[in-house]
Scaffold this active site. Structure first.
Site, PDB file in Angstrom:
ATOM      1  N   GLY A  43      -3.776   7.978  -9.803  1.00 11.39           N
ATOM      2  CA  GLY A  43      -2.832   8.750 -10.909  1.00 11.39           C
ATOM      3  C   GLY A  43      -3.738   9.932 -11.027  1.00 11.39           C
ATOM      4  N   SER A  44      -4.276  10.604 -10.295  1.00  8.41           N
ATOM      5  CA  SER A  44      -4.898  11.813 -10.332  1.00  8.41           C
ATOM      6  C   SER A  44      -4.568  13.035  -9.319  1.00  8.41           C
ATOM      7  CB  SER A  44      -6.529  11.986 -10.240  1.00  8.41           C
ATOM      8  OG  SER A  44      -6.955  10.529 -11.013  1.00  8.41           O
ATOM      9  N   GLY A  45      -3.356  12.696  -8.655  1.00  4.75           N
ATOM     10  CA  GLY A  45      -2.919  13.999  -7.927  1.00  4.75           C
ATOM     11  C   GLY A  45      -2.746  13.797  -6.438  1.00  4.75           C
TER      12      GLY A  45
ATOM     13  N   ASP B 171      -1.584   7.346   0.752  1.00  2.00           N
ATOM     14  CA  ASP B 171      -2.471   6.317   0.065  1.00  2.00           C
ATOM     15  C   ASP B 171      -3.594   5.879   0.855  1.00  2.00           C
ATOM     16  OD1 ASP B 171      -3.135   4.934  -2.592  1.00  2.00           O
ATOM     17  OD2 ASP B 171      -2.478   3.079  -1.730  1.00  2.00           O
TER      18      ASP B 171
ATOM     19  N   ALA C 286       2.295  -5.250  -7.623  1.00  3.06           N
ATOM     20  CA  ALA C 286       2.072  -5.129  -6.129  1.00  3.06           C
ATOM     21  C   ALA C 286       0.731  -5.124  -5.723  1.00  3.06           C
ATOM     22  CB  ALA C 286       3.027  -4.083  -5.484  1.00  3.06           C
TER      23      ALA C 286
ATOM     24  N   SER D 110       0.904  13.760  -5.426  1.00  2.00           N
ATOM     25  CA  SER D 110       1.466  15.264  -5.522  1.00  2.00           C
ATOM     26  C   SER D 110       0.947  15.919  -4.674  1.00  2.00           C
ATOM     27  CB  SER D 110       1.403  15.627  -6.885  1.00  2.00           C
ATOM     28  OG  SER D 110       0.117  15.675  -7.387  1.00  2.00           O
TER      29      SER D 110
HETATM   30  C1  SPV Z   1      -3.580   2.551  -6.568  1.00  2.00           C
HETATM   31  O1  SPV Z   1      -3.662   2.150  -7.786  1.00  2.00           O
HETATM   32  O2  SPV Z   1      -4.285   3.222  -6.093  1.00  2.00           O
HETATM   33  C2  SPV Z   1      -2.196   2.325  -5.869  1.00  2.00           C
HETATM   34  C3  SPV Z   1      -1.533   1.412  -6.340  1.00  2.00           C
HETATM   35  O3  SPV Z   1      -2.173   2.804  -4.745  1.00  2.00           O
HETATM   36  S1  SPV Z   1      -1.943  -0.368  -6.143  1.00  2.00           S
HETATM   37  O4  SPV Z   1      -1.236  -0.946  -5.079  1.00  2.00           O
HETATM   38  O5  SPV Z   1      -2.012  -0.924  -7.431  1.00  2.00           O
HETATM   39  O6  SPV Z   1      -3.496   0.053  -5.759  1.00  2.00           O
HETATM   40 MN    MN Z   2      -3.992   3.805  -3.945  1.00  2.00          MN
END
Ligand code: SPV
Ligand code: MN
Length: 587
Positions: free
Chosen positions: A259-261, A275, A210, A264
């Site tokens: 992946g760093s919080g 996001d 995605a 959460s």
């Molecule tokens: C990220 O990796 O920062 C995301 C998912 O939010 S992605 O759509 O892969 O960018």
């Molecule tokens: Mn992102």
């Protein structure tokens, strides 16, 4: 319909063609006709956003095998190619004839030629889907329109969950961002993502992950950042969260590398966005909206104890697309870090999987796609066309060695430069490549940067100057270690947030240090008791909040070295770093 739209006339059913025509958007018609001529689909399905259209796409995703039904109503699972499990930096290009530091560029003509040849005739024997969306609330000054074209029903299904359908808003010759995607042959060697800033169009082929394919997410971010720096607003890789204080809800934005919080942190407050954020100035205030209406979140490590809200969303009937987790023979799913017993066998993105193999059951970047409305902590203003007033900005990193858990900047420019623009974070599996390397990642947006950082940071500075009251800026780090041991537990972030809210409400003082303002032990002691019902020792405070001057100095100099290489960097950037350097040296 006009004579010259011959490709459109041949492939689009009469009733859909009539609806398109009713928009009176000749630019749209021509664009569609050109893309149909290029990709040569057998048929074209135009989505007006009706429930019937949405159901059609869900059905097609199952029929095409791009999704598989799970036993919980509304739940499906999707698998991406084993080599297509994350954003593909090396295959993603900003089409630009000039090189930009830290940005992967390719000359425009060359990039267009390459991707258009990959898209030529790619949809023969397939159906093309055309979706019409709004980034940001409809009837809002924040709104941007975006068109998605794809041959993947999974991609358009994801768009339907993550974005607002806005077919009618395309009426008249309104401008819109354009995303053209084909899964192609999923030949990963020929995966290409070309971002054409000049024409507000992104082409993506031979991928379904995605982050590479769902145009409105990170591909759109490159276009909106470009637009924002031209127009004087901010398009950011940030969550928007409401935190309750003693005098009401205070809204913060928060940027953390993937992946760093970030997700959460969004769950400990009232959720607006996990996001992305559009931030604009109105009446001297910074206001923000979420371009999205869904969450595409990392699933690894989500468990009932630490993430009760997400856990609930993933275990109740309702629309969920799981991607790259393990599917069991009884139509259930399993992922690493769920704290549930591991099944003996199942099926994942690599095929049959057994526990015996010792391999992880799910990919570390496995994800879930869900609508915001599934979350019980959704804020009442989540779709407010006026946005919410931002009083705090959090820049968070995954730093094992240097940064203390929470810092407050002295000012807007101090925070923008020495916290946001100085972010360095350990790489995670959200990007293809080696995990844990410390990477320079200003504002957690470097992967999506379409312009020079000089231009981007100048815009930030100018934006701050327009505000009567700038949001307070905080630096967070949840990952500080002592040797191999994390110094904080997952729940401690609630205390850092509460302290930041107290600062916004001006209820506590802060201690001056050369790198910024930090909490007093006594205030944290009270907050640990109140928020987590636990004691906080002076010893823990000293371990966590002792400023490693040498490491901070090295970091400041490292970052200064980076920005000094830009010949047009705003003076304020260098000045703030130089002042920080001196403060540390003289301390
Ligand atoms: C990220 O990796 O920062 C995301 C998912 O939010 S992605 O759509 O892969 O960018
Ligand atoms: Mn992102």
């Amino acid at each position: 319909m006009g004579q010259n739209l011959s490709f459109l006339n041949r492939t689009v059913q009469k009733d859909m063609a009539r609806k398109l025509e009713s928009l009176n958007n000749s630019y749209l018609m021509e664009f569609l006709d050109n893309i149909i001529a290029l990709c040569e689909p057998d048929s074209v399905y135009v989505l007006t956003g009706s429930e019937q259209d949405k159901e059609y796409v869900r059905k097609k995703a199952l029929e095409a095998g791009e999704e598989i039904k799970l036993k919980m109503p509304g739940h499906t699972i999707h698998f991406d190619h084993p080599l297509d499990q994350a954003r593909a930096r090396e295959d993603t290009f900003i089409l630009s004839n000039t090189k930009i530091p830290y940005v992967n560029t390719k000359p425009r003509e060359e990039g267009l030629r390459e991707v258009l040849s990959l898209l030529k005739g790619v949809m023969k024997g397939r159906e093309m889907y055309v979706g019409f969306y709004s980034l940001g609330p409809r009837n809002s000054p924040f709104q941007l329109l975006a068109l998605q074209i794809t041959d993947s029903p999974y991609v358009i299904h994801s768009e339907n969950i993550l974005y607002r359908n806005a077919f009618e808003d395309f009426a008249g010759n309104k401008p819109f961002l354009k995303f053209v995607h084909s899964k192609g042959e999923l030949d990963i060697k020929k995966r290409r993502i070309m971002i054409d800033l000049e024409d507000n169009t992104v082409y993506s082929v031979n991928t379904t992950y995605a982050g590479n394919s769902v145009g409105l997410k990170k591909l759109a971010l490159r276009l909106t950042v470009t637009k924002a720096v031209k127009e004087g607003w901010l398009s950011e890789h940030m969550a928007i969260i409401g935190f309750d204080g003693e005098n009401g809800t205070h809204y913060f934005t928060a940027s953390f590398p993937s992946g760093s919080g970030k997700t959460s942190t969004s769950m400990i407050g009232k959720l607006i966005s996990d996001d992305l954020a559009f931030i604009r100035e109105f009446d001297g205030l910074a206001k923000a909206v979420n371009p999205e209406v869904g969450v595409f979140g990392i699933i690894q490590g989500i468990n009932a104890k630490d993430d009760p809200i997400i856990w609930e969303v993933l275990h109740k009937p309702g629309e969920v697309i799981f991607s790259n987790v393990l599917m069991t023979s009884d139509g259930d799913v399993y992922w690493e870090g769920s704290d549930l017993p591991k099944p003996e066998k199942g099926y994942n993105y690599e095929g049959q999987w057994t526990k015996e193999s010792g391999k992880p059951a799910s990919h570390p970047n496995a994800r879930f796609t869900v609508p915001l409305t599934s979350f019980r902590n959704l804020d009442g203003n989540w779709n407010n066309p006026e946005g919410v007033i931002i009083e705090g900005i959090i820049y968070g990193v995954r730093d094992y060695n240097t940064l203390i858990p929470v810092t407050e900047a002295f000012s807007w420019s101090h925070g923008v430069v020495t916290i946001g623009a100085s972010m360095e974070s350990a790489r995670t599996s959200a990007v293809i490549g080696k995990a844990d390397e410390l990477e320079f990642n200003p504002m957690a947006i470097l992967d999506f940067m379409p312009v020079s950082l000089s231009v981007y940071l100048r815009n930030y500075m100018e934006f701050g100057k327009k505000l009567k009251k700038t949001p307070k800026i905080f630096g967070f780090n949840y990952f500080l270690k002592d040797g191999n041991r994390f110094l904080n537990s997952k729940e401690d972030k609630r205390v850092w947030v509460s302290w930041a809210v107290k600062r916004v409400e001006e209820r506590v003082n802060a201690l001056y240090t050369p790198i910024g303002l930090i909490p007093y032990y006594e205030d944290l002691q009270i907050l640990f008791r109140k928020v987590l019902g636990k004691e906080y020792s002076k010893e823990d405070y000293e371990k966590q909040f002792t400023i490693k001057l040498k490491k901070y100095l090295e970091k400041t100099e490292r970052i200064m070295g980076i920005y000094l290489k830009f010949n047009d960097i705003p003076e304020e950037v260098i000045n703030e770093l130089e002042m920080q350097r001196r403060r540390i040296m003289e301390y």
